[in-house]
Design a protein around this motif. Structure first.
Motif, PDB file in Angstrom:
ATOM      1  N   UNK A 228       0.804  -1.275  -0.100  1.00 44.46           N
ATOM      2  CA  UNK A 228      -0.042   0.175   0.007  1.00 44.46           C
ATOM      3  C   UNK A 228       0.915   1.234   0.093  1.00 44.46           C
ATOM      4  N   UNK A 229       0.695   2.220  -0.879  1.00 44.51           N
ATOM      5  CA  UNK A 229       1.641   3.420  -1.176  1.00 44.51           C
ATOM      6  C   UNK A 229       0.775   4.573  -1.101  1.00 44.51           C
ATOM      7  N   UNK A 230       1.258   5.886  -1.168  1.00 43.00           N
ATOM      8  CA  UNK A 230       0.442   6.794  -1.259  1.00 43.00           C
ATOM      9  C   UNK A 230      -0.199   6.931  -2.518  1.00 43.00           C
ATOM     10  N   UNK A 231      -1.605   7.119  -2.398  1.00 42.86           N
ATOM     11  CA  UNK A 231      -2.613   7.065  -3.756  1.00 42.86           C
ATOM     12  C   UNK A 231      -3.372   6.003  -3.655  1.00 42.86           C
ATOM     13  N   UNK A 232      -3.142   4.897  -2.593  1.00 38.85           N
ATOM     14  CA  UNK A 232      -4.058   3.692  -2.536  1.00 38.85           C
ATOM     15  C   UNK A 232      -5.097   4.243  -1.191  1.00 38.85           C
ATOM     16  N   UNK A 233      -4.772   5.280  -0.694  1.00 35.29           N
ATOM     17  CA  UNK A 233      -5.847   5.444   0.328  1.00 35.29           C
ATOM     18  C   UNK A 233      -7.233   5.562  -0.162  1.00 35.29           C
ATOM     19  N   UNK A 234      -8.200   4.811   0.517  1.00 33.63           N
ATOM     20  CA  UNK A 234      -9.442   4.864   0.176  1.00 33.63           C
ATOM     21  C   UNK A 234      -9.695   3.724  -0.701  1.00 33.63           C
TER      22      UNK A 234
END
Length: 385
Positions: A228-234
Motif C-alpha cells: 500500500x503506497x500513497x494514492x492507495x488510500x481509500x
C-alpha cells in the motif's frame, strides 16, 4: 608344552566367541551414532498440488470482479499565499501595495487517492483525509469516464467519507463480513499508487483488530503485507473471491513507501459508518459520558486491589448517562454486560450501541463491587483540530 596348552584353549575359545558375536552383531564395534528423529508425511499422489491451503494459480477472476468498482479520486483546494515578504518590504515594490498589504496569489493544491463504488446509486466510500477541505473532487472510473463528486458525509474519527456521483451503468462491489477473516488469508489491494494508474498488489492478512496506533479515534484495523503506497488510500482490500473486506487507509513506514505493514478499515465498520452518513448525515454512536484511564498493574497496586483489567473513571460529564446512573470519578469499571472491561475494545463496544440501549456496569468503589444500569446516550460531535 603343557603350559601352552593350558593357556591356548582360553585364547582360542575367546577368539571363536568374538567371531560369532561379530557375525550376529556386526555393529558391535562400530562407533556410536546419534539418531535424529524426524517426523515426515507425504500427500497421496492423487492429492499432490491439491493440498489444503494451496491457492489458485491466478487471482485474475477476483480482480476482474472488483477492479471496475475501484475509482481514482483527484481532489484540489485553492490556497491563498502571501508573496515573498522580502519583495513586499522592498521600497521599490512597496509603493505598488496599498495600505502596506502584501500581495496574495492563488494556487491549487492537488492530491490523489482511491475510492470504491458501493452501489448503483453512485455512492463511493473513501478516506476522509483524501477529500478533506477539497474545493473540487473528480472521480475517474476504470472505464475512462469522469464525473464530479459531491460530499455526502465525513467521519474524521474513523477517517471515512462518502461521496456521490451521478452516472448510469456504474460497476459496484460486493461486501464480505470482515469478522470471518483469519490471519493468513490471501488479500489483494487495488488502488492508484503515486498516480501511476490502477494497480493490484497481493499479500495476506497479517493481523486483525489492530488499535492504539494513534491514527484515528476509533481503530480496529486489518493489517496486511500487500503493498500500500500513497494514492492507495481509500482503495479496496478484497479477498480471493473479489469481495470487499476493507478500505486501505495507512501504512507504517520510515521512508514513505510500502514496507510490508499496511492498515485497512474492516468492511463491517465501514458499512456502519456508510449507512449512518447516508441516512443521517452523521455517525450515531453510543456514549456513556466518562473519561477513563486503563488500569495498569502499577495503578492496581496503588489502589491496593488485585485486578488484571479494568477502567478507572477519571471524569464524568455532568448530566451524561454515567452521571445519571450514579457513577463517580475514582470508580473502577470491571465489566460491561458481564464482559471484562478492556480500555480500548470496550470503548468500541459502547460506540456500537444505539442510544437508548441499556448497559449493566459492574464497578468497584472503596473496595466494594457495585452494579449500575446505564441508559446509553448519543455521543456528541467531537471538534477535531
Amino acid at each position: 608344552m603343557r603350559n601352552f596348552s593350558f593357556l591356548g584353549w582360553p585364547i582360542v575359545t575367546g577368539v571363536l566367541i568374538a567371531v560369532i558375536l561379530l557375525q550376529f552383531f556386526p555393529n558391535l564395534l562400530a562407533p556410536p551414532v546419534t539418531t535424529v528423529e524426524i517426523k515426515e508425511t507425504q500427500l497421496p499422489t492423487n492429492l499432490i498440488g491439491q493440498g489444503l491451503g494451496n491457492g489458485p494459480v491466478s487471482y485474475s477472476d477476483a480482480v476482474q470482479k472488483a477492479a471496475p468498482a475501484v475509482v481514482n479520486i483527484y481532489s484540489s483546494k485553492k490556497v491563498e499565499e502571501k508573496d515573498n515578504e522580502a519583495r513586499a518590504n522592498d521600497p521599490l515594490f512597496r509603493r505598488f501595495y496599498e495600505n502596506g498589504d502584501q500581495p496574495q496569489r492563488q494556487r491549487v493544491r492537488s492530491s490523489l487517492g482511491s475510492g470504491v463504488i458501493i452501489n448503483s446509486q453512485g455512492y463511493i466510500i473513501t478516506n476522509n483525509h483524501v477529500i478533506a477541505e477539497a474545493d473540487s473532487i473528480i472521480i475517474a472510473l476504470h472505464d475512462g469516464r469522469e464525473a464530479e463528486a459531491s460530499v455526502i458525509g465525513m467521519d474524521p474519527e474513523t477517517d471515512l467519507a462518502i461521496l456521490k456521483i451521478k452516472m448510469n451503468n456504474l460497476p459496484t462491489i460486493t461486501l464480505s463480513p470482515s469478522e470471518n477473516l483469519r490471519v493468513g488469508d490471501v488479500v489483494l489491494a487495488i488502488g492508484n499508487p503515486f498516480g501511476v494508474g490502477q494497480t493490484v498488489t497481493m499479500g495476506i492478512v497479517s493481523a486483525t483488530g489492530r488499535n492504539r496506533l494513534g491514527l484515528n479515534t476509533y481503530e480496529d484495523f486489518l493489517q496486511t503485507d500487500a503493498a500500500i503506497n500513497p494514492g492507495n488510500s481509500g482503495g479496496a482490500l478484497i479477498d480471493a473471491n473479489g469481495n470487499l473486506i476493507g478500505i486501505n487507509t495507512a501504512i507504517f513506514s520510515k521512508t514513505g513507501g510500502s514496507q510490508g505493514i499496511g492498515f485497512a478499515i474492516p468492511s463491517s465498520l465501514a458499512k456502519k459508518v456508510m449507512a449512518d452518513l447516508i441516512e443521517h448525515g452523521r455517525v450515531i454512536r453510543g456514549w456513556l459520558g466518562i473519561e477513563g484511564q486503563e488500569l495498569t498493574p502499577s495503578l492496581a497496586e496503588s489502589f491496593d486491589i488485585e485486578m488484571t483489567s479494568g477502567l478507572i473513571i477519571a471524569g464524568v460529564y455532568r448530566d451524561s448517562p454515567a452521571h445519571k446512573a450514579g457513577l463517580q470519578p475514582g470508580d473502577i469499571m470491571v465489566t460491561l454486560n458481564g464482559e471484562p472491561v478492556d480500555a480500548y475494545q470496550s470503548m468500541l463496544s459502547v460506540a456500537d450501541l444505539n442510544p437508548g440501549d441499556t448497559l449493566v456496569v459492574e464497578y468497584m468503589r472503596n473496595g466494594k463491587k457495585l452494579n449500575a444500569t446505564v441508559t446509553v446516550g448519543e455521543r456528541p460531535p467531537t471538534k477535531l483540530n
